[in-house]
Design an enzyme around this catalytic site. Structure first.
Site, PDB file in Angstrom:
ATOM      1  N   LYS A 235     -17.242  15.006   7.712  1.00  0.00           N
ATOM      2  CA  LYS A 235     -17.638  14.420   8.225  1.00  0.00           C
ATOM      3  C   LYS A 235     -18.129  13.448   6.751  1.00  0.00           C
ATOM      4  O   LYS A 235     -19.027  14.361   5.957  1.00  0.00           O
ATOM      5  CB  LYS A 235     -18.503  13.433   9.458  1.00  0.00           C
ATOM      6  CG  LYS A 235     -17.418  14.027  10.076  1.00  0.00           C
ATOM      7  CD  LYS A 235     -17.853  12.937  11.984  1.00  0.00           C
ATOM      8  CE  LYS A 235     -16.021  13.388  12.784  1.00  0.00           C
ATOM      9  NZ  LYS A 235     -16.550  13.266  14.373  1.00  0.00           N
TER      10      LYS A 235
ATOM     11  N   ARG B   9     -17.116  20.709  17.330  1.00  0.00           N
ATOM     12  CA  ARG B   9     -15.837  20.605  17.019  1.00  0.00           C
ATOM     13  C   ARG B   9     -15.559  20.609  15.418  1.00  0.00           C
ATOM     14  O   ARG B   9     -15.996  19.875  15.250  1.00  0.00           O
ATOM     15  CB  ARG B   9     -15.217  18.676  17.449  1.00  0.00           C
ATOM     16  CG  ARG B   9     -13.680  18.697  17.748  1.00  0.00           C
ATOM     17  CD  ARG B   9     -13.616  16.922  17.695  1.00  0.00           C
ATOM     18  NE  ARG B   9     -12.197  16.846  17.723  1.00  0.00           N
ATOM     19  CZ  ARG B   9     -11.723  16.403  16.852  1.00  0.00           C
ATOM     20  NH1 ARG B   9     -12.245  16.007  15.231  1.00  0.00           N
ATOM     21  NH2 ARG B   9     -10.724  16.056  16.135  1.00  0.00           N
TER      22      ARG B   9
END
Ligand code: HH2
Length: 291
Positions: free
Chosen positions: A225, A260
């Site tokens: 991210k 995740r």
């Protein structure tokens, strides 16, 4: 197994004492780091099998990008992307399959095709979702976000991001429980990158224990991210592996249990080492010290 570490998903019990890896399978054309790479039944099936071989404990299939600014995908299109893939996965994987969807209609069809977990980034915004999860026996990921992926990054004002995320997820947990979903089927996710600015993500990872105090395992999704890119000299998503590994290991040491990620092999190895060290530390504290 300690009850607070157990996650029940359609009759299976996942033990989150050992950190679990949720491998990402995006069957979307536009996901921020892997859009278009696993579209098509063959590519998706090969990817799912690779994730499982690399050590994923769960494979998470998503048919809608939820990156900042993403427009919603019509339900029909989300179903068209997901269902053939879920159909192909039936009986092919030993590990549970989770579906990354905000839509009860998609979750219902996916569960009918054997999925075990609903990963709902909206924490039950669809009024029909609680009943779908309750009746299927599925596991549920409740994730914190504000607004929708399209609008969320305009909503970054928090007085105390940790306290507010914990309180919102506490409310979501109670709503789900009131709708008949047992707590042991739920895990909590602070929503890294969802209505959060860079430092807010860091604070949430470092305070995973505050969320854990609600009594359910904590899931983190830091994979590739942009908050990592900002800390890595502007590295693009495909060069954020070491940052992803660092975020997962740190999150684990601060109390998170499920991760995740897209880069399963590397994260699995790093978490195995971190877990072994942390177990050795707790053994030493308990053991009599020989002189
Ligand atoms: N992040 C993404 C999607 N789903 N689910 C949970 N529980 N936690 C997360 O942090 C999370 C999530 C976004 O990542 P990705 O799927 O790689 O991208 P995109 O939304 O563009 O498909």
């Amino acid at each position: 197994m300690r009850e607070a570490d157990e996650w029940e998903v359609r009759g299976r019990v996942l033990d989150t004492h050992r950190p679990l890896v949720m491998g990402v399978l995006n069957v979307t054309p536009d996901s921020f780091s892997d859009g278009g790479r696993f579209v098509g039944r063959d590519a998706a099936l090969r990817r799912a099998e690779l994730l499982a071989r690399e050590g994923a404990d769960i494979v998470d299939v998503g048919g809608e990008s939820t990156r900042p600014g993403a427009r919603p995908v019509p339900v029909g299109e989300e179903l068209r992307r997901m269902l053939p893939v879920l159909d192909d996965l039936q009986g092919r994987l030993d590990v549970p399959v989770s579906v990354d969807t905000r839509r009860a209609a998609v979750a219902r069809e996916a569960l009918a095709m054997g999925a075990h977990i609903v990963n709902d980034v909206s924490a039950l915004a669809d009024a029909d979702m609680p009943a779908v999860v309750r009746d299927s026996g599925a596991g549920l990921v409740l994730m914190h976000m504000r607004g929708t992926p399209e609008t969320m990054q305009r909503n970054l004002e928090y007085h105390d991001v940790v306290a507010e995320v914990v309180s919102a997820l506490h409310a979501a947990l109670e709503r789900a429980e009131a709708a008949g979903i047992p707590r042991r089927r739920m895990v909590l996710d602070p929503g890294i990158g969802f209505a959060k600015a860079g430092t807010q993500n860091l604070r949430l990872i470092a305070n995973s224990r505050a969320l854990r105090a609600l009594g359910r395992p904590v899931l983190l999704g830091p994979g590739r991210k942009s908050f990592l890119g900002a800390l890595m000299g502007g590295a693009p998503p495909d060069r954020r592996l070491m940052g992803t590994v660092a975020a997962c290991v740190t999150g684990f040491l601060y109390g998170a249990r499920i991760f995740r990620v897209h880069d399963v092999a590397a994260v699995r190895q790093a978490l195995d080492v971190a877990h072994a060290i942390s177990e050795a530390g707790s053994f030493r504290q308990q053991a009599a010290v020989p002189c």
